[in-house]
Design a protein around this motif. Sequence first.
Motif, PDB file in Angstrom:
ATOM      1  N   GLN A  38       0.840  -1.191   0.000  1.00  8.60           N
ATOM      2  CA  GLN A  38       0.000   0.000   0.000  1.00  8.60           C
ATOM      3  C   GLN A  38       0.876   1.243   0.000  1.00  8.60           C
ATOM      4  N   LYS A  41      -1.817   6.910   0.898  1.00  4.99           N
ATOM      5  CA  LYS A  41      -3.119   7.394   0.451  1.00  4.99           C
ATOM      6  C   LYS A  41      -3.652   6.609  -0.753  1.00  4.99           C
ATOM      7  N   GLN A  42      -3.208   5.383  -0.882  1.00  3.23           N
ATOM      8  CA  GLN A  42      -3.715   4.543  -1.962  1.00  3.23           C
ATOM      9  C   GLN A  42      -4.291   3.255  -1.393  1.00  3.23           C
ATOM     10  N   SER A  43      -4.824   2.468  -2.296  1.00  3.02           N
ATOM     11  CA  SER A  43      -5.477   1.237  -1.880  1.00  3.02           C
ATOM     12  C   SER A  43      -4.460   0.121  -1.668  1.00  3.02           C
ATOM     13  N   SER A  90       7.377   1.367   1.251  1.00  5.52           N
ATOM     14  CA  SER A  90       5.927   1.237   1.183  1.00  5.52           C
ATOM     15  C   SER A  90       5.430   0.614   2.485  1.00  5.52           C
TER      16      SER A  90
ATOM     17  N   THR B 111     -10.567   2.053  -3.849  1.00  2.00           N
ATOM     18  CA  THR B 111      -9.565   3.079  -3.556  1.00  2.00           C
ATOM     19  C   THR B 111      -9.752   3.728  -2.190  1.00  2.00           C
TER      20      THR B 111
END
Lengths: 117, 119
Positions: A38, A41-43, A90, B111
């Motif tokens: 991840q 601020k992302q999935s 990450s 998302t």
Amino acid sequence: GAVVSQHPSWVICKSGTSVKIECRSLDFQATTMFWYRQFPKQSLMLMATSNEGSKATYEQGVEKDKFLINHASLTLSTLTVTSAHPEDSSFYICSARDKGEMYYGYTFGSGTRLTVV
Amino acid sequence: AQKITQTQPGMFVQEKEAVTLDCTYDTSDQSYGLFWYKQPSSGEMIFLIYQGSYDEQNATEGRYSLNFQKARKSANLVISASQLGDSAMYFCAMREDLISNFGNEKLTFGTGTRLTIIP
């Protein structure tokens, strides 16, 4: 309830070194474990699926030689980031599938924040 | 095409009000499952609620309920009486092909929606 322990929770390493992340199911047998990545601020993006005693199945675009996954037992899976580079920085999170749960029962670890300097 | 679509990147809601987080999905499978997870700033993924494609009743778990509209392929999360501790990222996820792929079913995530509860 089901608990998955993930270690370390954060790690800083030098570029070119390898880092191992452990994911343990504490009170259940995890036939299948999933590794996600991840970015801020992302999935969550699935990297690979590992089944106990067999080779991991990697998602398209994920380098299997760079992200080594070992699922040697029903309670332990490891992700090793080899020759880490800054772009590998990450949040990595594992999820274990409870063998006894029919339809759901994905338990997530608390994640590992990797920073490569 | 995106399998899971969450169209609200961020939401601000007054404390104690109800909030609906949108999620639409795309699948050709008859057997699938839909999940909602909460991710606080600490990073862990907290399971909130699950809806199976064959479940006729909408799932409920305490203050959480899932508004499942199968024909519209919609699985919105409703949080009643929001609290400050509800501030977090919320992810909708889907698992497809439950029958033939049992044991290896991966989750596909949307998302996310960042929910902020205002005192």
